[in-house]
Scaffold this active site. Structure first.
Site: not given
Ligand code: GLN
Length: 560
Positions: A410, A535, A537
């Site tokens: 990001c 993102h 993650e």
């Protein structure tokens, strides 16, 4: 939330237990998890691990987190105070516990898994202003509790789970969570005994000066729960190490909970061990027994897969150091999903990861080499605002030039574009308009964001498709032309600069399907230089690690 006709019906009596259409008592069972003695006791870990292990038995679970704060959602919370803001596929900005639920249950959640006091009160006041309470005074009981019960019954109807597992935030006795607790007491009364199971996660103190476990604080905490009309069915005693049987007996006698339902959950090396522990202690069987349900034939999480994953955690054969830059380095929970993604991806490559936190505010071209000399890769995570960004850009430049694996997430992706524009395209004043008006705004606000003034829930949020270009690193890792990832941003690569960046070697290997939003960038002739506007993650799970994290770790291992 309660619909108009249901509301009219419900306002006519004192029960206000409006049930959504199609709801039938007993079809969905409930587990309510509360905490006592201290916050941060591990309710979230217990709750998500219990969901995990119930899925071994083929039971469909729907976890819900109740949070007492008056924020509508977690969107405006400062990660430095509260930990990371997690983003769900439907764009809900929520507590990081929802991230743990997703990872441990291996399923995607939605707004139906998260309820704050702010959301309940907003709903109620909106209704009151519309005159929907038909002249009645609006009260905590029955209206607030009614709205809470309605929320979870609605989930039962819409998602059709076997079990809804509710975690009530905070600690028993907190004012802001008291009406959640009261709502759950009412629920148990209305749903009948065998359909609701209460679990209290408590903490057994061991003061240093005494050197032995003391159960009184736990007893008092549990008693406070009972004073509110709730009889726990299971007590989970958290402690650093094993407690004696006599402590369990004390808890048992003071709480009416049979001693075999007083479970001692000690600290573990990794939270991934906890489902195995719960299985060992037969907590799943105890719960099923209380709720009168049987395991199903097919599992929803394969126990063998989970065991294999946990086994691999314990046999790494290579350690690597990964640097994480950022301004929230004082509170590691601010980056919880990144840490988890690294932690649960590493076992697939037999790697062990050591983290090095890099505070970038003091990094410059002179000292960057020293800061990065011992790392095998760096991650530049998401962020907002000006502080530390020049240091991040230095780190990215250094890793680009010195072929250190780099993953930008990001804001990290945006910083990589700025770095490349400055140092390769020669646009010295390149920047993001988030921090500076400049002649070369290579990162600029998304057009649809220009008019927005409110901060909460207004970013480009949630899951969007990413079209992955073939013959790129991203494609090699994803092995797919279209993936879905989660976003939380207001700014993006300025379309005016795309052509020039590409001409100079930057590859935009992932883009949005309909809009000109660049979503993945990478460079050739580098072991791993990749950034994502999203993102990565947030979608990484122990049983399905995000391929970009796997690729990154693999590159770091080679660097070693
Ligand atoms: N501040 C940047 C933006 O709003 C990046 C946000 C983030 O890293 N989540 O676009």
């Amino acid at each position: 939330m309660v619909k108009k006709q249901e509301l009219a019906r419900a306002t006519s009596d004192e029960f206000f237990s409006s049930v959504p259409k199609g709801y039938s008592i007993g079809k969905t069972k409930y587990i309510i998890v509360t905490g006592s003695v201290i916050s941060g006791v591990g309710k979230g870990t217990f709750t998500s691990s219990l969901c995990n292990v119930l899925k071994w038995s083929g039971l469909k679970v729907h976890p819900i987190k109740f949070d007492g704060y008056l924020n509508y959602d977690a969107g405006t919370l400062n990660p430095y105070r509260h930990g990371e803001v997690f983003v769900l596929d439907d764009g809900t900005e929520c507590d990081l516990d929802l991230g743990s639920y997703e990872r441990m249950t291996n399923q995607n959640l939605s707004k139906d898994n998260y309820l704050t006091s702010g959301k309940i009160f907003k709903t109620i006041i909106d209704k009151e202003r519309q005159g929907l309470y038909l002249g009645r005074d609006v009260q905590f009981l029955p209206h607030v509790t009614g709205e809470i019960k309605h929320f979870i019954r609605n989930c039962a109807v819409n998602h059709n789970p076997d079990i809804i597992v509710v975690e009530i935030g905070g600690t028993i006795g907190d004012l802001e969570n008291s009406y959640f607790l009261e709502a759950m007491r009412e629920l148990a009364y209305e749903e009948n005994k065998n359909n609701v199971c209460f679990v209290n996660v408590t903490y057994i103190l061991r003061p240093n000066i005494l050197g032995e476990h003391k159960s009184k604080a736990a007893q008092l905490g549990i008693r406070t729960l009972m004073e509110q009309g709730i009889q726990p069915n299971i007590i989970v005693c958290r402690s650093e190490d094993n407690i004696k049987e006599s402590i369990k007996e004390k808890i048992s006698i003071s709480s009416n909970v049979p001693v075999n339902r007083v479970i001692n959950l000690c600290d573990f090396n990794t939270i991934y061990d906890v489902p195995l522990f719960l299985k060992n202690e037969k907590v799943d069987e105890i719960v099923m027994d209380i709720l009168g349900i049987k395991p199903k034939k097919d599992f929803l999480i394969n126990p063998a897969d989970w065991k294999k994953f946990v086994d691999n955690i314990n046999k790494p054969n290579k350690e690597i150091i990964i640097g994480i830059t950022g301004k929230y380095t004082g509170l590691h929970d601010s980056y919880l999903s990144i840490l988890n993604a690294l932690e649960h991806s590493a076992p697939y490559l037999n790697a062990k990861i050591k983290l090095k936190w890099i505070e970038t505010t003091n990094i410059n071209s002179n000292n960057v080499k020293d800061e990065l000399k011992d790392v095998q890769g760096i991650i530049v995570p998401g962020g907002f605002g000006e502080r530390g960004i020049e240091g991040k850009i230095e780190c990215i430049k250094y890793s680009r030039e010195n072929k250190i694996p780099f993953l930008g997430l990001c804001y990290g992706f945006q910083m990589a574009v700025i770095e490349y524009s400055r140092n390769v395209l020669g646009l010295e004043d390149a920047n993001t308009t988030e921090v500076k008006e400049t002649k070369n705004p290579v990162i600029c606000i998304l057009p649809e964001q220009e008019e927005i003034e409110d901060l909460g829930g207004t970013m480009r949020l949630g899951g969007f498709d990413v079209i992955v270009k073939e013959n790129t690193l991203a494609y090699k890792l994803y092995k797919n032309k279209k993936v879905r990832e989660r976003f939380r941003h207001r700014y993006n690569v300025n379309p005016k600069y795309i052509e020039e960046l590409e001409k100079n070697g930057m590859i935009f290997s992932g883009i949005a399907p309909e809009k000109r939003i660049m979503q993945i960038l990478e460079l050739k002739n580098h072991p791993y230089f990749l950034g994502t506007q999203y993102h990565a993650e947030f979608t990484s799970k122990p049983l399905e690690p995000n391929p970009l994290f796997l690729g990154f770790i693999e590159a770091c291992l080679k660097k070693n």
